[in-house]
Design a protein around this motif. Structure first.
Motif, PDB file in Angstrom:
ATOM      1  N   TYR A 183     -18.471 -35.641   9.413  1.00 26.46           N
ATOM      2  CA  TYR A 183     -17.831 -35.555  10.726  1.00 26.46           C
ATOM      3  C   TYR A 183     -17.139 -34.206  10.896  1.00 26.46           C
ATOM      4  O   TYR A 183     -17.183 -33.612  11.983  1.00 26.46           O
ATOM      5  N   VAL A 184     -16.519 -33.733   9.839  1.00 24.98           N
ATOM      6  CA  VAL A 184     -15.883 -32.412   9.894  1.00 24.98           C
ATOM      7  C   VAL A 184     -16.942 -31.340  10.091  1.00 24.98           C
ATOM      8  O   VAL A 184     -16.806 -30.440  10.929  1.00 24.98           O
ATOM      9  N   PHE A 185     -17.998 -31.450   9.323  1.00 27.61           N
ATOM     10  CA  PHE A 185     -19.062 -30.450   9.365  1.00 27.61           C
ATOM     11  C   PHE A 185     -19.669 -30.318  10.762  1.00 27.61           C
ATOM     12  O   PHE A 185     -19.838 -29.208  11.286  1.00 27.61           O
ATOM     13  N   LEU A 186     -19.977 -31.436  11.392  1.00 28.03           N
ATOM     14  CA  LEU A 186     -20.680 -31.398  12.669  1.00 28.03           C
ATOM     15  C   LEU A 186     -19.765 -31.114  13.862  1.00 28.03           C
ATOM     16  O   LEU A 186     -20.234 -30.621  14.892  1.00 28.03           O
ATOM     17  N   PRO A 204     -22.327 -14.078  23.013  1.00 31.12           N
ATOM     18  CA  PRO A 204     -23.303 -13.021  23.282  1.00 31.12           C
ATOM     19  C   PRO A 204     -24.480 -13.058  22.299  1.00 31.12           C
ATOM     20  O   PRO A 204     -24.292 -13.274  21.101  1.00 31.12           O
ATOM     21  N   GLN A 205     -25.677 -12.859  22.820  1.00 31.45           N
ATOM     22  CA  GLN A 205     -26.912 -12.765  22.034  1.00 31.45           C
ATOM     23  C   GLN A 205     -27.224 -14.031  21.233  1.00 31.45           C
ATOM     24  O   GLN A 205     -27.982 -13.983  20.265  1.00 31.45           O
ATOM     25  N   GLN A 206     -26.641 -15.143  21.618  1.00 29.98           N
ATOM     26  CA  GLN A 206     -26.937 -16.399  20.937  1.00 29.98           C
ATOM     27  C   GLN A 206     -28.287 -16.935  21.413  1.00 29.98           C
ATOM     28  O   GLN A 206     -28.528 -17.079  22.613  1.00 29.98           O
ATOM     29  N   LYS A 207     -29.182 -17.211  20.456  1.00 31.83           N
ATOM     30  CA  LYS A 207     -30.492 -17.750  20.792  1.00 31.83           C
ATOM     31  C   LYS A 207     -30.417 -19.270  20.863  1.00 31.83           C
ATOM     32  O   LYS A 207     -29.774 -19.904  20.033  1.00 31.83           O
ATOM     33  N   HIS A 208     -31.106 -19.844  21.832  1.00 35.97           N
ATOM     34  CA  HIS A 208     -31.111 -21.291  21.993  1.00 35.97           C
ATOM     35  C   HIS A 208     -32.528 -21.808  21.817  1.00 35.97           C
ATOM     36  O   HIS A 208     -33.379 -21.687  22.698  1.00 35.97           O
ATOM     37  N   SER A 209     -32.774 -22.360  20.653  1.00 35.25           N
ATOM     38  CA  SER A 209     -34.095 -22.860  20.318  1.00 35.25           C
ATOM     39  C   SER A 209     -33.962 -23.848  19.177  1.00 35.25           C
ATOM     40  O   SER A 209     -33.107 -23.684  18.302  1.00 35.25           O
ATOM     41  N   PHE A 210     -34.793 -24.865  19.168  1.00 35.58           N
ATOM     42  CA  PHE A 210     -34.778 -25.821  18.064  1.00 35.58           C
ATOM     43  C   PHE A 210     -35.298 -25.183  16.775  1.00 35.58           C
ATOM     44  O   PHE A 210     -35.141 -25.742  15.697  1.00 35.58           O
ATOM     45  N   PHE A 211     -35.899 -24.004  16.901  1.00 31.07           N
ATOM     46  CA  PHE A 211     -36.400 -23.301  15.724  1.00 31.07           C
ATOM     47  C   PHE A 211     -35.372 -22.331  15.150  1.00 31.07           C
ATOM     48  O   PHE A 211     -35.570 -21.778  14.067  1.00 31.07           O
ATOM     49  N   ILE A 212     -34.268 -22.108  15.877  1.00 34.48           N
ATOM     50  CA  ILE A 212     -33.182 -21.246  15.404  1.00 34.48           C
ATOM     51  C   ILE A 212     -31.904 -22.088  15.398  1.00 34.48           C
ATOM     52  O   ILE A 212     -31.229 -22.216  16.425  1.00 34.48           O
ATOM     53  N   PRO A 213     -31.553 -22.693  14.275  1.00 33.61           N
ATOM     54  CA  PRO A 213     -30.370 -23.568  14.228  1.00 33.61           C
ATOM     55  C   PRO A 213     -29.095 -22.850  14.679  1.00 33.61           C
ATOM     56  O   PRO A 213     -28.882 -21.687  14.349  1.00 33.61           O
ATOM     57  N   TYR A 214     -28.269 -23.582  15.408  1.00 31.77           N
ATOM     58  CA  TYR A 214     -27.024 -23.037  15.931  1.00 31.77           C
ATOM     59  C   TYR A 214     -25.951 -23.081  14.843  1.00 31.77           C
ATOM     60  O   TYR A 214     -25.610 -24.146  14.327  1.00 31.77           O
ATOM     61  N   LEU A 215     -25.422 -21.909  14.496  1.00 27.25           N
ATOM     62  CA  LEU A 215     -24.340 -21.799  13.516  1.00 27.25           C
ATOM     63  C   LEU A 215     -24.630 -22.593  12.242  1.00 27.25           C
ATOM     64  O   LEU A 215     -25.645 -22.409  11.595  1.00 27.25           O
ATOM     65  N   MET A 216     -23.707 -23.521  11.898  1.00 24.13           N
ATOM     66  CA  MET A 216     -23.782 -24.237  10.625  1.00 24.13           C
ATOM     67  C   MET A 216     -24.885 -25.289  10.593  1.00 24.13           C
ATOM     68  O   MET A 216     -25.157 -25.882   9.548  1.00 24.13           O
ATOM     69  N   LEU A 217     -25.557 -25.531  11.733  1.00 23.77           N
ATOM     70  CA  LEU A 217     -26.594 -26.561  11.760  1.00 23.77           C
ATOM     71  C   LEU A 217     -27.806 -26.193  10.908  1.00 23.77           C
ATOM     72  O   LEU A 217     -28.673 -27.030  10.666  1.00 23.77           O
ATOM     73  N   TRP A 218     -27.850 -24.943  10.440  1.00 27.66           N
ATOM     74  CA  TRP A 218     -28.939 -24.565   9.526  1.00 27.66           C
ATOM     75  C   TRP A 218     -28.931 -25.462   8.288  1.00 27.66           C
ATOM     76  O   TRP A 218     -29.987 -25.710   7.694  1.00 27.66           O
TER      77      TRP A 218
END
Length: 359
Positions: A278-281, A108-122
Motif C-alpha cells: 500500500y505504501v509502495f503504490l 515535463p517530458q513524462q511519457k504515458h504508455s503501458f510500455f513505459i512504467p510510470y515512476l516506481m511502477l517499473w
C-alpha cells in the motif's frame, strides 16, 4: 555452552519471516525517503549523498525480500494467481498515475504508455519478469540461478534501444537479487548479522556512507538505477561488463552491511511490514502532489529537513496502517474472480516441465 553453541542457539530462535518483514518496512521507508528528497537534492549536498547511499542497497534488498516471500507462491496455481494479481495492479495504477499526471501533476517530458512504467511502477513489471524467469529456471532444474541471473544481467546491458521499455533493463539487472532471495536461506545472512559481526557490519555501512560523502558523489550514478543500457551510459565492450560486475559486488556488500540495522524481533515494525504494498503504490501520489502544490519551495533551511523527514515518516506509517488497507483494498487488492480461475486453469494446462519434455 561455548560461544559457537550460544550463537547457534540464538539463531534458532529467530523467526525469519519476522526479520524479513522488518526489513521490508525499513526498505519501503527508504523508498519514500529517496523519492521524497529528490526535489530538494540540489539545495542540500548531504541529501545527494544520502540518496546515493540508499540506492546502493535499497533496490537490491527490495528485490531480495520480494524473492524471499515469493517462495510461498511462485510455483503452481498460486504462482499463476500471483502473476495475474500483479498484472492487474500494474494496469490499474499505470492508468491511475498517467491520468492524474495529465490532469494534475503535469510532469515535463513524462511519457504515458503501458510500455513505459510510470515512476516506481517499473517494479511491478520487473516482478512479473522475475517470477516468470525463476519458474523457467525451476522447471529446468538450474543449480545456480543466482550466477545465471548475474550473467543475464551483464549481457542485458548490451541490448539496444531504450532500457526503460517494459523495464527490461531493470528486470535483468536486479534479477540476481530476486533469485538470491528465493534460493538463499536467511539463516546464512543471520550468521553475518549476529553478535560482534553485527557491529562490524553496521560500522562498514556507515563507512560506506562516509565514503560516498568524501567522494562528493553528487547525484546517484546511472549504474545504480539499473534502467539504462550500456549504450545509453556511453560505454560498451568488456569494460561495460566488468563495470556491471563491480557494481554488483558493491551493491551486494552494501546490502549485507545494511542488514545490521534490521531488528530481528517482532514489533510494530513487523506489522507495518506486512502492508508495504500500500505504501509502495500510493506514496507517489503524495510526493507528486507536494511538488505540484509548491510545498517543496518552503524547504530551504536545514531545519526544514526535519519537518520534511517527519512528513515522510508520517506518510509511510499512515499508508501501512490496517485502516488504509481497509479503505483502499478494493483498488489495490481487487477480487480477481475470473482471473484467479483462469490462472488456476493455466497452471493445470501449461506446466513448464511438461512442455519442455515435448520439445
Amino acid at each position: 555452552m561455548d560461544i559457537q553453541e550460544e550463537k547457534d542457539s540464538s539463531l534458532s530462535e529467530v523467526n525469519y519471516d519476522t526479520w524479513m518483514l522488518n526489513l521490508r518496512f525499513i526498505l519501503i521507508l527508504l523508498v519514500v525517503i529517496a523519492t521524497g528528497i529528490e526535489p530538494i537534492m540540489g539545495r542540500f549536498g548531504v541529501m545527494e549523498n544520502l540518496h546515493a547511499w540508499i540506492f546502493i542497497f535499497h533496490i537490491p534488498l527490495f528485490a531480495f525480500v520480494t524473492g524471499y516471500f515469493s517462495r510461498h507462491n511462485l510455483l503452481g496455481r498460486n504462482g499463476w494467481a500471483s502473476l495475474c494479481s500483479i498484472a492487474v495492479q500494474y494496469v490499474i495504477f499505470q492508468t491511475l498515475y498517467s491520468t492524474v499526471d495529465v490532469l494534475f501533476f503535469q510532469v515535463p517530458q513524462q511519457k504515458h504508455s503501458f510500455f513505459i512504467p510510470y515512476l516506481m511502477l517499473w517494479f511491478l513489471v520487473a516482478h512479473i519478469g522475475w517470477r516468470v524467469l525463476l519458474r523457467i529456471m525451476c522447471a529446468l532444474n538450474i543449480k545456480h540461478p543466482v550466477l545465471i541471473s548475474m550473467a543475464l544481467g551483464v549481457v542485458a546491458g548490451y541490448l539496444g534501444g531504450d532500457g526503460s521499455w517494459l523495464s527490461l533493463s531493470r528486470l535483468f539487472v536486479f534479477l540476481p537479487f530476486f533469485a538470491a532471495g528465493y534460493t538463499v536461506h536467511p539463516r546464512k545472512l543471520l550468521v553475518l548479522s549476529s553478535g560482534s559481526s553485527r557491529l562490524v557490519q553496521g560500522a562498514l555501512s556507515i563507512l560506506l556512507l562516509a565514503v560516498v560523502s568524501l567522494l562528493a558523489w553528487h547525484g546517484t550514478p546511472d549504474w545504480l538505477y539499473g534502467k539504462f543500457t550500456y549504450a545509453e551510459m556511453g560505454t560498451g565492450g568488456t569494460t561495460a561488463a566488468l563495470s556491471r560486475i563491480g557494481w554488483y559486488l558493491l551493491q551486494a556488500a552494501g546490502s549485507l552491511t545494511f542488514l545490521a540495522f534490521i531488528p530481528q524481533k517482532r514489533s510494530i515494525v513487523t506489522n507495518l511490514g506486512s502492508r508495504t504494498l500500500y505504501v509502495f503504490l500510493l506514496h507517489g501520489l503524495f510526493i507528486r502532489s507536494g511538488i505540484r502544490l509548491g510545498l517543496y519551495e518552503y524547504v530551504r533551511q536545514p531545519a526544514d529537513l526535519v519537518i520534511l523527514g517527519a512528513a515522510i515518516l508520517t506518510i509511510t506509517v499512515i499508508l501501512a496502517l490496517p485502516q488504509t488497507r481497509r479503505l483502499t483494498k478494493w483498488l489495490i487488492e481487487p477480487d480477481l474472480g475470473g482471473f484467479s480461475r483462469m490462472g488456476r486453469q493455466l497452471a493445470v494446462r501449461w506446466r513448464p516441465s511438461r512442455m519442455l519434455k515435448k520439445l
